[in-house]
Each structure stands twice: as C-alpha cells, then as structure tokens.
Design an enzyme around this catalytic site. Structure first.
Site, short mmCIF file in Angstrom:
data_model
loop_
_atom_site.label_atom_id
_atom_site.label_comp_id
_atom_site.label_asym_id
_atom_site.label_seq_id
_atom_site.Cartn_x
_atom_site.Cartn_y
_atom_site.Cartn_z
CG ASP A 192 11.88 -2.03 -0.93
OD1 ASP A 192 10.74 -1.54 -1.09
OD2 ASP A 192 12.92 -1.39 -1.17
CG HIS A 206 6.40 2.59 4.75
ND1 HIS A 206 6.52 3.96 4.78
CD2 HIS A 206 7.68 2.12 4.69
CE1 HIS A 206 7.80 4.31 4.75
NE2 HIS A 206 8.52 3.19 4.69
CB SER A 263 12.74 -9.80 9.28
OG SER A 263 12.02 -10.70 10.08
#
Length: 547
Positions: free
Chosen positions: A236, A366, A515
């Site tokens: 995200d 991911h 981050s």
C-alpha cells in the site's frame, strides 16, 4: 494671666476671633438684629472647630488594574522584603560581595567543564571517525554525502536519528494495559486514517503493544491479487516516481538523480564463507529442477546482469554466506520456474518505481511478480525521513538511508526490490532471512562468523589462526561499520534455481510505521506502467502491463 484654654491651639483661637470680628461687622444696608448677632457666631465656632484633614490626591484610574490577579507572595519573600530594625550596613555589603563571588566561581567552573567536554567529545569523534575509515577502507566521496539546501535541513542531518529510531522501537515494544489498548489504537487510526475494518484481528486488545499493531495483518479478501497483470503493487502507498532508467541514473525528483550502482551495489564478491546445512531435496523436486534447467537453460546471475567491480566503490562489502531460512516447496518452485521459463526475446530496458508508505498504510510488502531472489545486500546507512518533502530537498536520500536490496531475476531478466528504512523505521524484516538485523549498533553472531571485507589484497582468515588470544578477540562483539554492505546468498533455497522463489502476492517481509519500496527491473520496451504520480495504491493492484 494664664491661658485657661490649654487644650486649644493658639492659632485656632486667633483664627476664630478674627473670623468673629469680621462677621460682627455689619455691611452697609443690612438691618441690625439681635438674632443675627447671636446665631452667626455660633455657626462659625461650630464649623471652625472641626479639624480639616489634608486631601490625598486621587490616583489616575488604570483600566487593567483589577483585571489581573497579583501573585501571592510567600513568607520567605515577605521576610526578605521587610526591612530589619537593626541596620547592619557592613554585614549586608559583605553578603552581597560573597554571593557575587560565588556566582562568578560557579559560572567560571561551568564554562570550563563545558568547554572541556566539548573538546573531548570532538577528539573522541575524530578518533572514532578515523578508525571507521581505516577499518572500512573507504574514501570520502562528495557525490554520496548529505547536501542540505538550507540551515534547517543541515541541522536535521546532524540529529541522532538512528538512536531516536532505536528508542522509538523500544517504546513500541512496551506492553500496554488491556484497558488502554483499544482506545490508543483507535486514536492512532483516527489520526493516520487506518481502516480498522481491514484488520484480520477484530479484537484490538489482543495487540500487546504499538509495534504489533503497526505490523498488523489484514484480511486477504481486502487485497485481491490481479493474477493477469504483468506486475502488481508490492504494498500500500503513494506513487512518488516511476519511469525508465537512462544512463544508469534514477530520477528522484525533477533535476535530481542518483546512480543505480550506488543504490544496488556494484562489487563482485567471492564464494560464500560457509553454507547452512539443509535437508536434501526430494527426488521428484530435484528431477523437476534438472529438467527445467535443461530445457530452459537459465543462465541469469546477478554478476552477469549488473556487472562486476566498478571504478568508484562507496561501500565495504561483508560476505555472510548463505542465509536461506527454509527450503522452498515443490509447488512454489514449479509455479515460479514455469513462469520464468517464458523468456522474452524483445529489446529490453531498465524501469523503476518508487512507492511511499504512510504511517497509516499496511506495513508489509509482498512480491510484485513471479521471480527468484538470489542475493541480499544490507547497506548500513542513515535513517532520514523519506516523506515527500525530504525526497524533494535531500539529494541521494535513498543512497544515504539504510536499506536491504533483494537482487534476482524474472522471465524478462534482472529484477530487484529494495525496502528503504526511514526515521523510526529502523527494523526491516525479511521472512526467509533469519540473520538479517537492521538498525543495530553491534553485528550479529552470523555477521561476526561469516563476514570479512572483500578487497584485492589477501586477508588472513580467522580459521587459519589457532592462537587463543586471536580467538578471544574475534569472539567479541563488533560494532556495525557505517557505509558498509553485508551480503548473503539464498543459493541453498533451491539447487536448480539457485535462489529463493517468490510467487506473485507472496508476503516477503515488512517494516514499522512507514517507509519506501523501490522496484528496479528489466522488461521489454513494450512494457507500460499503469500509474500516475501521487496515485494511491493498494497491494495487489495492477501497476504494469505489456502492450
């Protein structure tokens, strides 16, 4: 004859008589009557015998006089302000002289101690800096240093951000009381815009501390993976920059670039010092890998793709051997190998994409596609903020910050994924790497056992020496060297693929709070991003396709 009116002042008697004499005089034209002669002196005597107090001048009225309350004075203050009946001028002067002398002595001692402390601090830092340069054999480079554009950014660059991040990590690990957990997490969700309906654990009181809530899992149905897409978003976040890499330079912002070699590293290393023992592969898996390698002839290696040793080296490399956590399953290897076997014969070029994770986003990342990671490089650096403001103002931000570069290949060629650390995000976790430790003061045990700086000159290995003194000194904990790179391989994860296979949408790891994830990969020229700058992304969403 003595004066009997002893209680009356002579001046008052004189004024009274003078007033009577004046009043007794009859003006011209006034009729003479006995009543007026008797009543007037009595009134004059009664009026003149009343004592007239002097008038006190009325002060000017101040509008704000009654609006503010005066502070109440303590008893000690009142005693100090009340003058003493015995006026000892000599003792008071002596006390003032003594107090001023004590004050001067205190100031002189304080200035002397502070100046000595500053000088010693500078000397110690200078010695420490020289020792780090001697150990890491690095040469300073102006192109890979902090270049703030204002004094505020310069002051920000001097802050101990790594220490602050470690303190923040310790604070996040404190276990909260059960009654305080749910309100605290709801307040955090309100401030940073966290969607609590997506959290896999509906009971917020089961998150023991803030760190567990930051590293929360979400429901799988809230992030569907686009199976038909060539590449999906690994996390995200918000798209900061994307495009084509030209002349080996990645554009940070308009007019500000950084080198791909500095981001990923460019030095070729020797063979690993040791490998971790694993159980042997099943015969079926081994035969499948051999058949896949024979039919498709996979020859991609990291050194062949990104080149060997370059002219300008800005990091010292520490070899950590093979750090594969577990062997890959047969189904996973088969899925990834079949996808990689579809090699493309089109003209290729390098692409990049930068995705920023805000504090309220899902903090795990991911796999964006089916690929194999064969090498991990941990770059020890700073922990500057990676917020969009700092990305626009601090040059070489992603090169300066601590990061973990996962290098490998996919069906179109080279592929890499770089999680970049930031302030309060010192901990980067890779699920299949058991020895990766980030934002640490000291090296881990695996670093000390397997790491040695690679150089052109031959170095003495620890196992070649049998002196007890050397063994004792080598077993001591060493500090992590700044601007260094700790490298490890995942060759033992698969004997045929020589790396860790990762399928599309598979969880790789995560970090705390927020981050940045940088993707650098090779693809045909027909590859096209389905992105826009400042676009909001969800993990599993399509970000690229072939046309």
């Amino acid at each position: 004859m003595p004066n009997r009116s002893f209680g009356v002042f002579p001046s008052v008697i004189y004024e009274t008589r003078l007033g009577l004499s004046h009043q007794m005089r009859r003006p011209i034209g006034q009729p003479l009557s006995k009543l007026s002669q008797v009543s007037q002196p009595n009134q004059i005597l009664q009026r003149n015998y009343q004592y007239k107090f002097p008038r006190i001048p009325r002060p000017k009225r101040n509008v704000l006089y009654y609006t503010f309350k005066r502070p109440q004075l303590s008893s000690a203050t009142i005693l100090r302000t009340v003058p003493s009946k015995i006026r000892n001028f000599s003792s008071r002067a002596k006390s003032k002289v003594k107090s001023s002398g004590r004050r001067r002595k205190f100031m002189s001692r304080w200035l002397a101690l502070s100046s000595i402390s500053v000088v010693l601090y500078g000397v110690v830092n200078k010695i420490k800096h020289k020792g780090i340069q001697r150990n890491s054999s690095l040469e300073p480079d102006e192109n890979h240093s902090v270049k703030p554009n204002s004094w505020t950014l310069y002051a920000y660059s001097t802050l101990p951000l790594k220490a602050i991040s470690r303190v923040w990590g310790q604070f996040n690990s404190f276990e909260l009381p059960i009654w305080l957990r749910s309100p605290s997490y709801k307040f955090y969700a309100y401030v940073f815009g966290v969607n609590l309906d997506e959290v896999a654990e509906p009971d917020l009181s089961k998150f023991r501390n803030l760190g567990e809530f930051f590293y929360r899992t979400i429901k799988p149905e809230t992030r569907p993976i686009d199976i038909d897409a060539e590449m999906v978003s690994p996390c995200d976040g918000k798209v900061l920059k994307f495009g084509i890499i030209e002349n080996g330079e990645i554009e940070q912002v308009k007019g500000m670039t950084y080198s791909i070699n500095a981001l990923l590293g460019q030095q070729k290393l020797a063979a690993p010092v040791h490998r971790i023992n694993y159980q042997l592969d099943d015969d079926d898996v081994v035969r499948r890998h051999e058949e896949f390698a024979r039919l498709n002839g996979i020859s991609y290696t990291i050194d062949d793709i990104i080149g060997g040793r370059g002219e300008n080296i800005h990091h010292s490399y520490m070899n950590q051997g093979d750090q594969s956590l577990r062997k890959s399953s047969a189904s996973q290897v088969y899925e990834v190998s079949n996808d990689i076997a579809k090699k493309s014969s089109f003209d290729k070029q390098l692409y990049f994409a930068v995705i920023y994770l805000a504090p309220g986003d899902y903090h795990r990342f991911h796999s964006p596609s089916n690929w194999v990671t064969t090498l991990r490089r941990h770059f020890v650096g700073e922990l500057f903020s990676v917020a969009p403001f700092f990305q626009k103002t601090l040059q070489n931000l992603f090169i300066l910050n601590e990061r973990v570069a996962l290098l490998g290949y996919w069906k179109h060629g080279f592929f890499s994924m770089i999680p970049v650390g930031a302030t309060n995000v010192g901990s980067i976790k890779i699920n299949f790497d058991k020895d990766l430790v980030t934002n640490s003061i000291y090296e881990s045990d695996s670093y000390a056992q397997t790491s040695f700086p690679s150089s052109d000159t031959s170095s003495c290995r620890e196992e070649d020496e049998s002196t007890p003194l050397i063994k004792r000194s080598s077993s001591r904990t060493k500090k992590v060297i700044k601007n260094s790179c700790y490298e490890a391989t995942y060759a033992n994860a698969s004997k045929i693929l020589r790396g860790q296979p990762l399928s599309k949408g598979q969880e790789i790891g995560g970090f705390k709070l927020g981050s940045t994830v940088v993707l650098v990969f090779e693809a045909p020229k027909t590859f096209h991003f389905t992105l826009a700058e400042n676009m909001k992304l969800k993990m599993g969403q399509r970000i690229g396709e072939l046309r």
